[in-house]
Design an enzyme around this catalytic site. Structure first.
Site, PDB file in Angstrom:
ATOM      1  N   GLU A   1      -3.434  47.282  28.002  1.00 16.88           N
ATOM      2  CA  GLU A   1      -3.571  46.800  29.345  1.00 16.88           C
ATOM      3  C   GLU A   1      -5.183  46.347  29.731  1.00 16.88           C
ATOM      4  O   GLU A   1      -5.992  47.086  29.435  1.00 16.88           O
ATOM      5  CB  GLU A   1      -2.956  47.492  30.614  1.00 16.88           C
ATOM      6  CG  GLU A   1      -2.067  46.940  31.208  1.00 16.88           C
ATOM      7  CD  GLU A   1      -1.769  47.532  32.511  1.00 16.88           C
ATOM      8  OE1 GLU A   1      -2.016  46.868  33.569  1.00 16.88           O
ATOM      9  OE2 GLU A   1      -1.434  48.793  32.460  1.00 16.88           O
TER      10      GLU A   1
ATOM     11  N   ASP B   1     -12.545  40.763  22.896  1.00 12.97           N
ATOM     12  CA  ASP B   1     -12.174  39.914  24.109  1.00 12.97           C
ATOM     13  C   ASP B   1     -12.849  38.667  24.638  1.00 12.97           C
ATOM     14  O   ASP B   1     -14.290  38.761  24.311  1.00 12.97           O
ATOM     15  CB  ASP B   1     -12.374  40.861  25.323  1.00 12.97           C
ATOM     16  CG  ASP B   1     -11.349  40.464  26.529  1.00 12.97           C
ATOM     17  OD1 ASP B   1     -10.152  40.513  26.175  1.00 12.97           O
ATOM     18  OD2 ASP B   1     -11.970  40.411  27.570  1.00 12.97           O
TER      19      ASP B   1
ATOM     20  N   GLY C   1      -4.467  33.719  15.693  1.00 13.53           N
ATOM     21  CA  GLY C   1      -5.632  33.004  15.473  1.00 13.53           C
ATOM     22  C   GLY C   1      -6.923  33.979  14.996  1.00 13.53           C
ATOM     23  O   GLY C   1      -7.724  33.882  14.052  1.00 13.53           O
ATOM     24  N   LYS C   2      -7.035  34.779  16.015  1.00 11.36           N
ATOM     25  CA  LYS C   2      -8.101  35.762  15.762  1.00 11.36           C
ATOM     26  C   LYS C   2      -8.123  36.627  14.528  1.00 11.36           C
ATOM     27  O   LYS C   2      -8.954  36.648  13.809  1.00 11.36           O
ATOM     28  CB  LYS C   2      -8.151  36.977  17.146  1.00 11.36           C
ATOM     29  CG  LYS C   2      -8.913  36.318  18.494  1.00 11.36           C
ATOM     30  CD  LYS C   2      -8.680  37.378  19.230  1.00 11.36           C
ATOM     31  CE  LYS C   2      -8.803  37.244  20.605  1.00 11.36           C
ATOM     32  NZ  LYS C   2      -8.801  38.364  21.737  1.00 11.36           N
TER      33      LYS C   2
ATOM     34  N   LYS D   1     -15.834  26.334  11.671  1.00 11.87           N
ATOM     35  CA  LYS D   1     -15.803  27.110  12.924  1.00 11.87           C
ATOM     36  C   LYS D   1     -16.007  28.555  12.809  1.00 11.87           C
ATOM     37  O   LYS D   1     -17.100  28.933  13.632  1.00 11.87           O
ATOM     38  CB  LYS D   1     -14.336  27.024  13.217  1.00 11.87           C
ATOM     39  CG  LYS D   1     -13.974  27.887  14.390  1.00 11.87           C
ATOM     40  CD  LYS D   1     -12.661  28.001  15.239  1.00 11.87           C
ATOM     41  CE  LYS D   1     -12.616  28.841  16.625  1.00 11.87           C
ATOM     42  NZ  LYS D   1     -11.326  29.226  16.706  1.00 11.87           N
TER      43      LYS D   1
ATOM     44  N   SER E   1      -5.808  43.538  17.978  1.00 10.97           N
ATOM     45  CA  SER E   1      -5.776  42.174  18.550  1.00 10.97           C
ATOM     46  C   SER E   1      -4.380  41.870  18.050  1.00 10.97           C
ATOM     47  O   SER E   1      -3.797  42.212  17.138  1.00 10.97           O
ATOM     48  CB  SER E   1      -6.672  41.195  17.951  1.00 10.97           C
ATOM     49  OG  SER E   1      -6.229  39.922  18.536  1.00 10.97           O
TER      50      SER E   1
HETATM   51  O1  LIG Z   1     -12.021  30.565  19.139  1.00 10.51           O
HETATM   52  C1  LIG Z   1     -11.076  30.383  20.098  1.00 10.51           C
HETATM   53  N1  LIG Z   1     -10.671  29.398  20.193  1.00 10.51           N
HETATM   54  C2  LIG Z   1      -9.537  29.068  21.176  1.00 10.51           C
HETATM   55  N2  LIG Z   1      -9.307  29.740  22.262  1.00 10.51           N
HETATM   56  C3  LIG Z   1      -9.940  30.925  22.169  1.00 10.51           C
HETATM   57  C4  LIG Z   1     -10.804  31.306  21.267  1.00 10.51           C
HETATM   58  N3  LIG Z   1     -11.484  32.337  21.406  1.00 10.51           N
HETATM   59  C5  LIG Z   1     -10.908  32.780  22.613  1.00 10.51           C
HETATM   60  N4  LIG Z   1     -10.012  31.897  23.080  1.00 10.51           N
HETATM   61  C6  LIG Z   1      -8.959  31.975  23.971  1.00 10.51           C
HETATM   62  C7  LIG Z   1      -7.619  32.296  23.848  1.00 10.51           C
HETATM   63  C8  LIG Z   1      -7.171  33.250  24.741  1.00 10.51           C
HETATM   64  O2  LIG Z   1      -6.602  32.520  25.885  1.00 10.51           O
HETATM   65  C9  LIG Z   1      -8.369  33.859  25.419  1.00 10.51           C
HETATM   66  C10 LIG Z   1      -8.401  35.207  24.736  1.00 10.51           C
HETATM   67  O3  LIG Z   1      -7.957  36.233  25.382  1.00 10.51           O
HETATM   68  P1  LIG Z   1      -7.737  37.779  24.873  1.00 10.51           P
HETATM   69  O4  LIG Z   1      -7.471  38.539  25.812  1.00 10.51           O
HETATM   70  O5  LIG Z   1      -9.350  37.822  24.322  1.00 10.51           O
HETATM   71  O6  LIG Z   1      -6.844  37.580  23.385  1.00 10.51           O
HETATM   72  P2  LIG Z   1      -5.697  37.495  23.478  1.00 10.51           P
HETATM   73  O7  LIG Z   1      -4.810  38.096  24.466  1.00 10.51           O
HETATM   74  O8  LIG Z   1      -5.184  36.031  22.984  1.00 10.51           O
HETATM   75  O9  LIG Z   1      -5.225  38.539  22.085  1.00 10.51           O
HETATM   76  P3  LIG Z   1      -5.713  40.194  22.050  1.00 10.51           P
HETATM   77  O10 LIG Z   1      -6.058  40.555  23.404  1.00 10.51           O
HETATM   78  O11 LIG Z   1      -4.794  40.884  21.672  1.00 10.51           O
HETATM   79  O12 LIG Z   1      -6.911  40.166  21.088  1.00 10.51           O
HETATM   80  O13 LIG Z   1      -9.448  32.739  25.184  1.00 10.51           O
HETATM   81 MG   LIG Z   2      -5.547  39.949  25.532  1.00  4.87          MG
END
Ligand SMILES: O=c1nc[nH]c2c1ncn2[C@H]1C[C@H](O)[C@@H](COP(=O)(O)OP(=O)(O)OP(=O)(O)O)O1
Ligand SMILES: [Mg+2]
Length: 199
Positions: free
Chosen positions: A43, A72, A15-16, A180, A11
């Site tokens: 992608e 995801d 935050g994650k 949380k 990721s």
């Molecule tokens: O606990 C959470 N608290 C707040 N928002 C959250 C949470 N969990 C997912 N979300 C939102 C953030 C983002 O708008 C979408 C995830 O999108 P997602 O593509 O999985 O992650 P990302 O692009 O931010 O990072 P990455 O793909 O590198 O893991 O959902």
């Molecule tokens: Mg993403």
């Protein structure tokens, strides 16, 4: 599960990454992020959280030579037919701009009254041992709530200031990180993953 494992978290979301470090801390595993290995974002061409998590995990395994954990996740709003769903991070057009995404969500729900603003956070986790792992572990967690009309709280990330948790009487951004992690979609999914890894 007591042996030390090296794991790359697939990721780029700070935050994650913070939440995974907190959640996995008791296990004392050696945890790196994909950025630590110079791996760029995969992608997200899938049509499900599952497909996108598999794509992220595979790219991280390939780039690191280590087992990978991918997440995801997103927000599904009932009044919006489940949107933004897998497009949650790109809802406003700009990838990963939390403020713009939250603004768009408030606009989309401007005419939707309290009582009809139900939503779910969903999280799919994939644990992939190597790029050709034929049986990656796939788990999910969900978390029901409601979308507020105004943001509340400073904690968390993403949509947390707009996500109301009725059981707690607080927004997610008002919860302690520990709470949380105990009750979130991500915390629940990770508990399920660790149970499967123990077998
Ligand atoms: O606990 C959470 N608290 C707040 N928002 C959250 C949470 N969990 C997912 N979300 C939102 C953030 C983002 O708008 C979408 C995830 O999108 P997602 O593509 O999985 O992650 P990302 O692009 O931010 O990072 P990455 O793909 O590198 O893991 O959902
Ligand atoms: Mg993403």
């Amino acid at each position: 599960m007591s042996a030390t494992r090296s794991l790359v978290v697939a990721s780029n979301n700070a935050g994650k990454l913070r939440e995974f470090r907190e959640l996995l801390e008791p296990l004392a595993w050696e945890i790196t992020s994909q950025a630590d290995h110079g791996i760029s974002a995969a992608e997200e061409t899938g049509l499900t959280f599952v497909e996108n998590a598999l794509l992220k995990a595979r790219a991280a395994c390939l780039g690191s030579g280590l087992p990978a954990l991918a997440d995801d996740s997103g927000l599904a709003v009932t009044a919006l037919g489940g949107a933004p769903g897998i497009y949650s991070a790109r809802y406003s057009g700009a990838q990963g701009d939390d403020q713009a995404n939250n603004d768009r969500l408030l606009e989309a729900l401007a005419e939707v009254p309290e009582g009809q603003r139900g939503a779910q956070y969903h999280c799919v986790l994939v644990y992939m041992r190597h790029p050709e792992d034929p049986v990656p572990i796939i788990v999910q967690g969900s978390w029901p709530g409601e979308i507020l009309s105004l943001p509340r709280g400073e904690g968390g990330f993403g949509y947390d200031p707009l996500f109301w948790v009725p059981d707690q009487g607080l927004s997610v951004a008002e919860l302690s990180p520990d709470l949380k992690n105990r009750i979130s979609h991500r915390g629940r999914a990770l508990t399920a993953l660790l149970e499967q890894l123990e077998r």
